[in-house]
Write a protein that holds these residues in place. Structure first.
Motif, mmCIF file in Angstrom:
data_model
loop_
_atom_site.group_PDB
_atom_site.id
_atom_site.type_symbol
_atom_site.label_atom_id
_atom_site.label_comp_id
_atom_site.label_asym_id
_atom_site.label_seq_id
_atom_site.Cartn_x
_atom_site.Cartn_y
_atom_site.Cartn_z
ATOM 1 N N GLY A 241 80.621 42.441 -22.007
ATOM 2 C CA GLY A 241 80.304 41.992 -20.654
ATOM 3 C C GLY A 241 78.857 42.255 -20.289
ATOM 4 N N MET A 242 78.327 43.405 -20.695
ATOM 5 C CA MET A 242 76.937 43.743 -20.400
ATOM 6 C C MET A 242 75.981 42.785 -21.101
ATOM 7 S SD MET A 242 75.543 45.939 -18.383
ATOM 8 C CE MET A 242 76.842 47.169 -18.200
ATOM 9 N N MET A 243 76.309 42.408 -22.325
ATOM 10 C CA MET A 243 75.479 41.447 -23.047
ATOM 11 C C MET A 243 75.466 40.100 -22.335
ATOM 12 S SD MET A 243 76.626 42.400 -26.956
ATOM 13 C CE MET A 243 75.505 41.269 -27.759
ATOM 14 N N LEU A 244 76.633 39.658 -21.877
ATOM 15 C CA LEU A 244 76.712 38.379 -21.176
ATOM 16 C C LEU A 244 75.903 38.399 -19.880
ATOM 17 C CD1 LEU A 244 80.496 37.696 -21.750
ATOM 18 C CD2 LEU A 244 78.647 36.171 -22.476
ATOM 19 N N ARG A 245 75.958 39.519 -19.155
ATOM 20 C CA ARG A 245 75.277 39.606 -17.861
ATOM 21 C C ARG A 245 73.762 39.802 -17.994
ATOM 22 N NH1 ARG A 245 79.043 41.230 -13.598
ATOM 23 N NH2 ARG A 245 80.625 39.573 -13.709
ATOM 24 N N THR A 246 73.310 40.382 -19.109
ATOM 25 C CA THR A 246 71.880 40.706 -19.227
ATOM 26 C C THR A 246 71.096 39.759 -20.133
ATOM 27 O OG1 THR A 246 72.407 42.308 -20.986
ATOM 28 C CG2 THR A 246 72.224 43.160 -18.731
ATOM 29 N N ALA A 273 87.845 36.687 -23.780
ATOM 30 C CA ALA A 273 87.368 36.204 -22.488
ATOM 31 C C ALA A 273 88.404 36.470 -21.400
ATOM 32 C CB ALA A 273 87.052 34.708 -22.574
ATOM 33 N N SER A 274 89.668 36.298 -21.726
ATOM 34 C CA SER A 274 90.746 36.548 -20.759
ATOM 35 C C SER A 274 90.767 38.012 -20.334
ATOM 36 C CB SER A 274 92.103 36.157 -21.355
ATOM 37 O OG SER A 274 92.156 34.774 -21.649
ATOM 38 N N PHE A 282 85.303 38.990 -14.461
ATOM 39 C CA PHE A 282 84.358 37.941 -14.836
ATOM 40 C C PHE A 282 84.916 36.594 -14.399
ATOM 41 C CE2 PHE A 282 82.136 41.120 -17.025
ATOM 42 C CZ PHE A 282 80.963 40.609 -17.548
ATOM 43 N N ASN A 283 84.029 35.624 -14.221
ATOM 44 C CA ASN A 283 84.436 34.258 -13.885
ATOM 45 C C ASN A 283 84.439 33.396 -15.137
ATOM 46 O OD1 ASN A 283 84.476 34.814 -11.047
ATOM 47 N ND2 ASN A 283 82.244 34.645 -11.040
ATOM 48 N N GLU A 284 85.277 32.377 -15.127
ATOM 49 C CA GLU A 284 85.327 31.468 -16.277
ATOM 50 C C GLU A 284 83.960 30.846 -16.549
ATOM 51 O OE1 GLU A 284 88.429 28.575 -16.215
ATOM 52 O OE2 GLU A 284 89.950 29.989 -15.498
ATOM 53 N N ASP A 285 83.176 30.603 -15.491
ATOM 54 C CA ASP A 285 81.860 29.992 -15.652
ATOM 55 C C ASP A 285 80.918 30.869 -16.468
ATOM 56 O OD1 ASP A 285 82.755 27.898 -14.139
ATOM 57 O OD2 ASP A 285 81.819 28.578 -12.271
ATOM 58 N N PRO A 288 81.496 30.666 -21.554
ATOM 59 C CA PRO A 288 81.595 29.337 -22.175
ATOM 60 C C PRO A 288 82.504 29.293 -23.388
ATOM 61 C CG PRO A 288 79.316 29.858 -21.641
ATOM 62 C CD PRO A 288 80.104 31.129 -21.458
ATOM 63 N N PHE A 289 82.801 30.439 -23.998
ATOM 64 C CA PHE A 289 83.699 30.454 -25.158
ATOM 65 C C PHE A 289 85.164 30.595 -24.738
ATOM 66 C CE2 PHE A 289 81.779 34.635 -24.531
ATOM 67 C CZ PHE A 289 82.874 35.461 -24.408
ATOM 68 N N TYR A 290 85.414 30.545 -23.446
ATOM 69 C CA TYR A 290 86.792 30.593 -22.935
ATOM 70 C C TYR A 290 87.371 29.180 -22.916
ATOM 71 C CZ TYR A 290 90.615 31.195 -19.547
ATOM 72 O OH TYR A 290 91.836 31.209 -18.918
ATOM 73 N N THR A 291 88.548 28.999 -23.543
ATOM 74 C CA THR A 291 89.215 27.698 -23.592
ATOM 75 C C THR A 291 90.505 27.787 -22.779
ATOM 76 O OG1 THR A 291 88.353 27.367 -25.841
ATOM 77 C CG2 THR A 291 90.097 25.878 -25.091
ATOM 78 N N PRO A 292 90.515 27.262 -21.543
ATOM 79 C CA PRO A 292 91.686 27.406 -20.666
ATOM 80 C C PRO A 292 92.992 26.940 -21.285
ATOM 81 C CG PRO A 292 89.813 26.550 -19.432
ATOM 82 C CD PRO A 292 89.414 26.533 -20.879
#
Length: 369
Positions: A241-246, A273-274, A282-285, A288-292
């Protein structure tokens, strides 16, 4: 989740991503359970950062003796990080002077992304050498200057140096499936050779790390390997999560999606991602590697994660007694491996199968001839 787990997650999110969701009142006994949970997941200092941000909250009711114990623990985490940063910078400087190309992996490099790097619980110093000749030269230096050399792994050389545990890596990450592993190694080799180098500063020393897109892929694979073999700790999810945010803005998510597809890990990436969505808000947005369409109910998975117990990770293998019969040295660990493989098989079938076979074959190697 029960009240301890809910407050634990609120405080962890507060200490890492700034969540200010109100706490629920807890007894002193429950606070002690929460502290134990923070130690178990390697996030005690981060959880206390969340507590510190809520000093005026009348619902804290934190026991004074526990607060003192917590402060002592944080001091130990900070001191460990100080020593690790100092020795890591010194060691990589030595390797650079030897005309090698040391690339720092995981721990101390990811810690630089945190608002308080000293509060991320550290581990080993992991160094990758992308060229075989340089890797061999680094291993020769380690065997000459290090202690407690472990030569059991073909691609990793663990040793101790100046009071820290170091691992020289000839591969950044591996998969047990031979075909997928070849694809992964091609991705790593190509990306390191084609992309501009990325650097962090540790203890005043400029140190090379993995390019952002590759770094994120490796983090996703590393968590997948933990899920497959041991069960993942929240510490690893926080890192992701920290990598995604920074550094998320520097990631080529189109390329990342292509890699995930090539490695057949869309379901596993969606599971991770879930977990970020359900546990860390976290939000789905942001993912990007999250597949609903591949997402499933992960309530049980999240509960299992929060109840992480490393006792099931004890090695299981077979031994032969005085008679002809073969027995397992740890039947509970073996059964856990079997049920765990069955439970997560749908998320990464190609890797789960070969991983179980590899572990089983390794266990049979303990049988006396």
């Amino acid at each position: 989740m029960d009240i301890i787990e809910r407050n634990f997650m609120k405080l962890l999110r507060s200490g890492t991503f700034g969540d200010n969701t109100a706490l629920e009142p807890m007894s002193h006994w429950k606070w002690r359970r929460l502290y134990q949970m923070s130690l178990m997941h390697g996030v005690s200092a981060l959880v206390f950062d969340g507590i510190s941000s809520r000093r005026e909250d009348v619902k804290l009711n934190l026991p004074n003796d526990l607060a003192e114990q917590w402060h002592k623990n944080i001091g130990e985490v900070e001191e460990d990080n100080r020593k690790m940063n100092e020795k890591t910078a010194e060691l990589l400087h030595i390797y650079s002077k030897e005309q090698l190309r040391p690339i720092l992996l995981k721990g101390q490099s990811i810690a630089t992304l945190y608002s308080n790097p000293g509060h991320r619980t550290g581990g080993d110093c992991d160094i990758y050498f992308p060229f075989e000749a340089q890797g061999k030269k680094a291993d020769e230096w380690a065997r000459k200057n290090g202690k407690a050399i472990d030569k059991s792994d073909r691609y990793t050389l663990p040793y101790t140096w100046n009071g820290i545990t170091v691992e020289n890596h000839h591969r950044v990450q591996t998969l047990s499936n031979a075909m997928l592993n070849r694809r992964l190694q091609n991705i790593i080799d190509s990306e390191i050779r084609c992309c501009d180098s990325t650097y962090v500063t540790i203890n005043g020393t400029r140190i090379e790390t993995l390019p952002p897109t590759l770094n994120l892929l490796i983090a996703i694979i590393r968590i997948a390997r933990y899920i497959i073999n041991d069960g993942v700790k929240l510490k690893q999810l926080i890192d992701l999560g920290m990598m995604l945010r920074t550094i998320g803005a520097k990631v080529d998510f189109v390329k990342l999606q292509q890699w995930i597809e090539r490695l057949r890990m869309r379901r596993m990436a969606t599971l991770e991602a879930s977990l970020l969505i359900n546990l860390l808000d976290f939000n789905e947005d942001e993912l990007p590697f999250y597949t609903p369409t591949l997402a499933t109910n992960i309530t049980n998975t999240a509960e299992e994660l929060l109840q992480f117990d490393s006792s099931h990770t004890d090695e299981w293998y077979f031994t032969q007694g005085k008679n002809i019969f073969v027995k397992s040295n740890n039947s509970k660990a073996m059964m856990w491996q079997v049920s765990h493989t069955a439970k997560y098989f749908r998320y990464y079938p190609s890797e789960m199968t070969t991983n179980f076979i590899k572990n089983f074959a390794h266990s049979l190697s303990h049988i006396e001839e």
